[in-house]
Design an enzyme around this catalytic site. Structure first.
Site, PDB file in Angstrom:
ATOM      1  N   GLY A  35       0.794  -1.231   0.000  1.00 40.58           N
ATOM      2  CA  GLY A  35       0.000   0.000   0.000  1.00 40.58           C
ATOM      3  C   GLY A  35       0.824   1.277   0.000  1.00 40.58           C
ATOM      4  O   GLY A  35       0.282   2.363  -0.202  1.00 40.58           O
ATOM      5  N   ARG A  91     -10.791  21.161   8.055  1.00 42.57           N
ATOM      6  CA  ARG A  91     -11.886  21.318   9.025  1.00 42.57           C
ATOM      7  C   ARG A  91     -11.404  21.261  10.473  1.00 42.57           C
ATOM      8  O   ARG A  91     -12.002  21.830  11.347  1.00 42.57           O
ATOM      9  CB  ARG A  91     -12.976  20.255   8.776  1.00 42.57           C
ATOM     10  CG  ARG A  91     -13.863  20.630   7.599  1.00 42.57           C
ATOM     11  CD  ARG A  91     -14.910  19.586   7.319  1.00 42.57           C
ATOM     12  NE  ARG A  91     -14.331  18.431   6.659  1.00 42.57           N
ATOM     13  CZ  ARG A  91     -15.046  17.421   6.164  1.00 42.57           C
ATOM     14  NH1 ARG A  91     -16.348  17.432   6.264  1.00 42.57           N
ATOM     15  NH2 ARG A  91     -14.462  16.422   5.557  1.00 42.57           N
ATOM     16  N   LYS A 184     -29.673  25.196   9.671  1.00 41.01           N
ATOM     17  CA  LYS A 184     -29.268  23.790   9.827  1.00 41.01           C
ATOM     18  C   LYS A 184     -28.889  23.492  11.275  1.00 41.01           C
ATOM     19  O   LYS A 184     -28.126  24.225  11.884  1.00 41.01           O
ATOM     20  CB  LYS A 184     -28.070  23.516   8.909  1.00 41.01           C
ATOM     21  CG  LYS A 184     -27.461  22.136   9.056  1.00 41.01           C
ATOM     22  CD  LYS A 184     -26.467  21.862   7.948  1.00 41.01           C
ATOM     23  CE  LYS A 184     -25.048  22.065   8.372  1.00 41.01           C
ATOM     24  NZ  LYS A 184     -24.059  21.635   7.376  1.00 41.01           N
ATOM     25  N   ASP A 210     -23.015  24.864  -1.762  1.00 40.40           N
ATOM     26  CA  ASP A 210     -22.256  24.589  -0.533  1.00 40.40           C
ATOM     27  C   ASP A 210     -20.784  24.400  -0.900  1.00 40.40           C
ATOM     28  O   ASP A 210     -20.452  24.198  -2.069  1.00 40.40           O
ATOM     29  CB  ASP A 210     -22.800  23.326   0.158  1.00 40.40           C
ATOM     30  CG  ASP A 210     -22.549  23.336   1.667  1.00 40.40           C
ATOM     31  OD1 ASP A 210     -21.847  24.249   2.160  1.00 40.40           O
ATOM     32  OD2 ASP A 210     -23.068  22.438   2.355  1.00 40.40           O
TER      33      ASP A 210
HETATM   34  C1  R5P Z   1     -20.289  22.324   6.673  1.00 39.25           C
HETATM   35  O1  R5P Z   1     -19.777  23.229   7.309  1.00 39.25           O
HETATM   36  C2  R5P Z   1     -20.029  22.185   5.220  1.00 39.25           C
HETATM   37  O2  R5P Z   1     -20.180  23.416   4.575  1.00 39.25           O
HETATM   38  C3  R5P Z   1     -20.950  21.176   4.563  1.00 39.25           C
HETATM   39  O3  R5P Z   1     -22.288  21.631   4.639  1.00 39.25           O
HETATM   40  C4  R5P Z   1     -20.862  19.829   5.226  1.00 39.25           C
HETATM   41  O4  R5P Z   1     -19.531  19.445   5.413  1.00 39.25           O
HETATM   42  C5  R5P Z   1     -21.580  18.779   4.393  1.00 39.25           C
HETATM   43  O5  R5P Z   1     -21.488  17.550   5.035  1.00 39.25           O
HETATM   44  P1  R5P Z   1     -22.518  16.391   4.731  1.00 39.25           P
HETATM   45  O6  R5P Z   1     -22.623  16.227   3.250  1.00 39.25           O
HETATM   46  O7  R5P Z   1     -21.926  15.207   5.421  1.00 39.25           O
HETATM   47  O8  R5P Z   1     -23.831  16.784   5.351  1.00 39.25           O
END
Ligand code: R5P
Length: 284
Positions: A35, A91, A184, A210
Site C-alpha cells: 500500500g 476542518r 441547519k 455549498d
Molecule cells: C459544513 O460546514 C459544510 O459546509 C458542509 O455543509 C458539510 O460538510 C456537508 O457535510 P454532509 O454532506 O456530510 O452533510
C-alpha cells in the site's frame, strides 16, 4: 512553467497546462503491494517554475504530494507552487477538545517545507493558509458555478446554513439573483435537521450552493425542506464533491433535479471546471 499532475488531479492539471500553453508532466504513481506510494517523474530535469497539482485527501494523496515535492526539487525546479484543489484536514483547524491535534496546521507546516507558493480552492477555513510561511491564496469557485447555472432558469440561490451564505450570495450576485440561507442543526455525524426557509420558495427553481458534500446528509435534508416549501425545482452545486458512504446514490435518489460539483475532486459529477480561475492565479 511546467505543470505536474499528481494522481488525484490529472484531468485538472492537463486542462491547466492547455490553458496556460505550458508543458504537462504526469507523475507515474503506483502502490507497492503493502500500500505504500511509489511515484516517479520520468524526466532528466525540471529546470523551470514547477506547479504540482495534487490533493491532500485522502491520506494517500497527501503522501504522494510530499513525494512529488521532493522529486521535483531533486529535478531542479526553480520554484515550486502547490495547487491543492481540495485541501484535506482544513476542518480540524483548531483544537476543539483538549488532547486533539491542530491537524490543518500539521498538514500545512509539512507541505510548507518544500514550496514557494500555495494555491487552494474554497478551503474550508481560509485561516489555514496562515500556517504556511510562503505566500498562499484561496480561490473561489463561485464564478465558475454561477457561469454554469447562468442559463438554467434559476430563481433563487440558497446556502444550506448561515455559515455558507457568503458563497451563495456571491454566486447569486454573479447571476443577478437574490440569495438567502436555510437553518441547519446537526443531530449527528450524518444527520442534520434543516428548518423550512424563511423566504417564499413556492414555485421557485432553487439552486443550493455549498463548499462540500460529504455524506450528503445536509443536502438531502435541504432538498426535502425546499420541496415541502413548494419549490418547483432544486439544483445543487458544491465545490468539493467528497461523496462518502454512497452519497451520490442517496442524493440522486432524493428529489433533486441536478447535482454537480467542481473538478477539485475528480468524479462522475465534477463537470464545473476551476481550471480557468487557477490558470488566472498562476498567470498572476
Ligand atoms: C459544513 O460546514 C459544510 O459546509 C458542509 O455543509 C458539510 O460538510 C456537508 O457535510 P454532509 O454532506 O456530510 O452533510
Amino acid at each position: 512553467m511546467i505543470i505536474v499532475g499528481g494522481s488525484s488531479s490529472r484531468d485538472l492539471a492537463k486542462e491547466l497546462a492547455a490553458i496556460l500553453q505550458c508543458t504537462y508532466v504526469q507523475a507515474a504513481t503506483t502502490r507497492f503491494p503493502d500500500g505504500e506510494c511509489y511515484t516517479r517523474i520520468d524526466h532528466k530535469e525540471l529546470d523551470d517554475d514547477v506547479v504540482i497539482v495534487q490533493n491532500t485527501y485522502p491520506d494517500g494523496n497527501m503522501i504522494e504530494m510530499f513525494l512529488l515535492q521532493d522529486a521535483v526539487r531533486r529535478l531542479g525546479a526553480k520554484t515550486i507552487t502547490l495547487v491543492i484543489p481540495y485541501f484535506g484536514y482544513a476542518r480540524q483547524d483548531r483544537v476543539f477538545k483538549p488532547g486533539e491535534p491542530e491537524s490543518a496546521r500539521v498538514v500545512a507546516e509539512h507541505l510548507d517545507m518544500v514550496c514557494d507558493r500555495v494555491i487552494t480552492v474554497d478551503i474550508h477555513k481560509e485561516d489555514v493558509l496562515k500556517y504556511f510561511k510562503c505566500p498562499g491564496e484561496d480561490l473561489k469557485a463561485a464564478g465558475a458555478i454561477a457561469e454554469y447555472f447562468m442559463d438554467k432558469n434559476i430563481d433563487l440561490v440558497l446556502s444550506p446554513d448561515i455559515g455558507a451564505i457568503g458563497r451563495a450570495k456571491s454566486v447569486a450576485e454573479k447571476m443577478g439573483l437574490k440569495s438567502d440561507h436555510l437553518t441547519k442543526v446537526r443531530l449527528s455525524g450524518s444527520e442534520v435537521k434543516i428548518s423550512p426557509a424563511n423566504m417564499d420558495c413556492a414555485g421557485k427553481n432553487i439552486l443550493i450552493v455549498d463548499d462540500m458534500i460529504s455524506t450528503g446528509g445536509t443536502i438531502i435534508a435541504a432538498v426535502h425542506a425546499l420541496r415541502e416549501a413548494g419549490a418547483s425545482g432544486v439544483s445543487v452545486a458544491c465545490t468539493h464533491g467528497v461523496f462518502v458512504d454512497n452519497a451520490v446514490e442517496r442524493l440522486t435518489g432524493s428529489s433533486l433535479d441536478t447535482l454537480l460539483c467542481c473538478n477539485t475532486l475528480e468524479n462522475e459529477l465534477s463537470h464545473i471546471s476551476v481550471a480557468p480561475i487557477i490558470a488566472d492565479a498562476l498567470k498572476r
